[in-house]
Design a protein around this motif. Sequence first.
Motif, mmCIF file in Angstrom:
data_model
loop_
_atom_site.group_PDB
_atom_site.id
_atom_site.type_symbol
_atom_site.label_atom_id
_atom_site.label_comp_id
_atom_site.label_asym_id
_atom_site.label_seq_id
_atom_site.Cartn_x
_atom_site.Cartn_y
_atom_site.Cartn_z
ATOM 1 N N ALA A 34 0.831 -1.205 0.000
ATOM 2 C CA ALA A 34 0.000 0.000 0.000
ATOM 3 C C ALA A 34 0.865 1.255 0.000
ATOM 4 O O ALA A 34 0.589 2.217 -0.728
ATOM 5 C CB ALA A 34 -0.940 -0.005 1.201
ATOM 6 N N ILE A 35 1.933 1.254 0.776
ATOM 7 C CA ILE A 35 2.844 2.402 0.832
ATOM 8 C C ILE A 35 3.552 2.580 -0.513
ATOM 9 O O ILE A 35 3.643 3.685 -1.049
ATOM 10 C CB ILE A 35 3.873 2.209 1.974
ATOM 11 N N SER A 44 1.101 3.686 -3.284
ATOM 12 C CA SER A 44 0.710 5.091 -3.110
ATOM 13 C C SER A 44 1.732 6.009 -3.769
ATOM 14 O O SER A 44 1.373 6.935 -4.505
ATOM 15 C CB SER A 44 0.577 5.405 -1.619
ATOM 16 N N ARG A 68 1.356 8.417 -7.353
ATOM 17 C CA ARG A 68 1.718 9.835 -7.447
ATOM 18 C C ARG A 68 2.755 10.083 -8.530
ATOM 19 O O ARG A 68 2.690 11.082 -9.252
ATOM 20 C CB ARG A 68 2.224 10.346 -6.099
ATOM 21 N N LYS A 80 8.711 3.888 4.817
ATOM 22 C CA LYS A 80 8.340 5.265 4.449
ATOM 23 C C LYS A 80 9.563 6.173 4.400
ATOM 24 O O LYS A 80 9.692 7.008 3.506
ATOM 25 C CB LYS A 80 7.315 5.832 5.425
#
Length: 115
Positions: free
Chosen positions: A27-28, A31, A35, A100
């Motif tokens: 998911a990270i 994402s 973008r 992250k």
Amino acid sequence: MTKHLSTPLTNSMGIQDQVSFHRTELAIILSLYGRMVAAGEWRDYGISALKNLAVFSVYRRTAEVPMYRIEKRPKLRLQQGQYSVVGMDGQVLRRGRDLKQVLRVLERKLIRAVD
């Protein structure tokens, strides 16, 4: 009658045969990928689950070598960190324990000067 449940990623002794990304990790990564696609930087991706590492490869065009590889190597989690971002030339751009924070090296590409 006894049912034996096993996943394809584990052998009979419960040891993982291959490394893969967890849903939260994907998911990270996805994402950031979304973008970058919206910004026109990236076009395609590939995911590999190997014996010692999992790789998320990012491509500008489909038929070329990956621009970046996001790698997960669980054996390094206690030393340098299990996540790394590797550039096109094989140079490790960033390594760490937090996905992250490791991906922040790629997010800098999104920052552009506004006229």
